[in-house]
Design an enzyme around this catalytic site. Structure first.
Site, PDB file in Angstrom:
ATOM      1  CE  LYS A 108      22.290  -7.919  -5.858  1.00 27.57           C
ATOM      2  NZ  LYS A 108      20.929  -8.279  -5.476  1.00 27.57           N
ATOM      3  N   GLY A 111      29.659 -21.694  -4.523  1.00 27.51           N
ATOM      4  CA  GLY A 111      28.856 -21.365  -5.697  1.00 27.51           C
ATOM      5  C   GLY A 111      29.620 -21.109  -6.981  1.00 27.51           C
ATOM      6  N   GLY A 164      26.579 -23.597   0.213  1.00 27.42           N
ATOM      7  CA  GLY A 164      26.085 -22.905   1.416  1.00 27.42           C
ATOM      8  C   GLY A 164      26.903 -23.236   2.646  1.00 27.42           C
ATOM      9  NE  ARG A 181      26.947 -31.439  -3.730  1.00 23.89           N
ATOM     10  CZ  ARG A 181      26.021 -30.588  -3.386  1.00 23.89           C
ATOM     11  NH1 ARG A 181      24.751 -30.900  -3.500  1.00 23.89           N
ATOM     12  NH2 ARG A 181      26.348 -29.403  -2.898  1.00 23.89           N
TER      13      ARG A 181
END
Ligand code: AMP
Length: 397
Positions: A199, A355, A378, A35
């Site tokens: 999921k 992620g 996110g 970053r």
């Protein structure tokens, strides 16, 4: 909107919101400087023009309290080393010390304000606090893609105190937004999205949003089994969301209606336990025996998926196709990375984001083989879901 290259920052004090929320070990050393490296071009542009830089970032979750272990003073030296210039840190966020140090700031130098989230007004998006921050600089640059999905004082609200001639996105932000746009709105066909991860429920909004933009949807990872069970297959003890079976069928129907070809695995590496040393067998995806669970895609699936990927011109990858944290179940994820690398070499544009896929890309060294690896988890996912990021919206108002 003007870009950073349209401005010259000579003698300007420039507030730059960066995302230096870096991972640290127990001795507070930074374990991944991506970053910081990513924000460097924007910072250097201002300094090279002859301006001075006032960095704003948060670190961790201090929840409105000044906590020593989350002070930016612990990471200032590493940031200085990375930038090749001394970075001083103010004792407070926007108080007397910050104001004094800003007043003394000389062209070519860098001051970092203390952790934005030491003040609760930051996460509240408080206007007075944002205005106090704004008063410290002549110009505002937002280069914090990783935090752009938050409507906080320094990431969004502050923008309204600068007119369009005194604010712009930084270079990282521009690259991230362009990469997403290139996949979702300005893509060369065929477009393939590869979605993996645990999921369906965490990916459903992404699927909804990207269906109109893609020609092929490859599904792998744990969410495979909700689809397979919904279609009547035997999934043994594989991970499944029983309350999402109808949703899975609905996704398949929508995909068909929108002419999207869905590719589910045909075979899997099944394991008799959830660990790296478990006994394994290659079985058909519809015939996983009781007591066994699919932890990676099998060789036939790898071949089929790789074919689709290699024939694509635009590729989006989010989520591993197996439990890549276990070496014995990482083969599928590595093969997908290889296929994306090959397609990219042949001219495709590939974006990896969100992620765990980024973790996988780094673990297996694919960073240089894909076109772009997003720095924002996110923020990337929300962009893929079609949500206008508050940090972006605020700049355009
Ligand atoms: P996500 O954060 O939703 O992208 O999920 C990533 C996680 O999904 C990783 O930690 C993987 O280990 C996990 N995962 C991938 N494939 C499977 C699988 N077949 N069974 C269980 N977990 C899986």
């Amino acid at each position: 909107m003007k870009t950073i290259e349209d401005f010259n920052f000579k003698d300007k004090k420039v507030l730059i919101r960066v995302d230096f929320n870096v991972p640290q070990d127990k001795d507070l050393n930074i374990t991944d400087k991506t970053r910081i490296k990513s924000a460097k071009p924007t910072i250097m542009k201002v300094l090279e023009d002859g301006g001075s830089v006032i960095l704003m970032t948060h670190l961790g979750r201090p929840k409105g309290e000044a906590k020593d272990e989350l002070s930016l003073k612990h990471i200032a030296e590493a940031i200085s080393d990375e930038l090749g210039i001394v970075v001083e840190v103010s004792d407070d966020v926007v108080g007397e010390d910050a104001q004094r140090k800003v007043a003394a700031l000389k062209p070519g130098s860098v001051l970092m304000l203390e952790n934005m989230r030491f003040r609760e007004e930051e996460e509240e998006g408080d206007e007075d606090f944002a205005e106090q921050l704004a008063k410290l600089g002549d110009f505002y640059i937002n280069d914090a893609f990783g935090t752009a999905h938050r409507k906080h004082a320094s990431t969004a609200v502050i923008a309204k105190y600068f007119d369009e001639d005194h604010k712009c996105f930084g270079m990282l932000m521009e690259k991230e937004l362009k990469a997403i746009d290139k996949v979702l709105h300005n893509s060369e066909k065929p477009v393939t999205a590869i979605l993996g991860g645990a999921k369906v429920s965490s990916k459903i909004t992404i699927i909804d949003n990207i269906l109109p933009a893609v020609d092929h949807l490859i599904i792998g990872g744990g969410m495979t089994f909700t689809f397979i069970k919904a279609k009547g297959g035997e999934i043994g003890d594989s991970i499944v969301e029983d309350d999402k079976l109808d949703l899975a069928l609905d996704i398949l129907k929508q995909a068909e209606e929108q002419n999207v070809q869905v590719h589910l695995p045909v075979d899997v590496i099944a394991a008799d336990d959830f660990n790296n040393g478990a006994k394994t067998e290659i079985v058909g995806v519809n015939e996983i025996p009781e007591g066994w669970q699919g932890l990676d895609i099998g060789p036939k699936s790898i071949e089929q998926f790789s074919d689709v990927i290699k024939n694509s011109k635009t590729i989006l990858w989010n989520g591993p196709v197996g439990v890549f944290e276990f070496d014995n179940f990482a083969t599928g994820t590595k093969a997908i990375g290889d296929a994306i690398g090959d397609a990219t070499k042949n001219g495709a544009f590939s974006l990896v984001g969100g992620g765990d896929s980024v973790a996988a890309v780094k673990k297996f060294g694919f960073e240089d083989k894909v076109s772009y690896v997003s720095t924002g988890g996110g923020a990337m996912l929300e962009s893929l879901e079609g949500i206008k990021l508050p940090g972006v919206a605020a700049m355009e108002e």
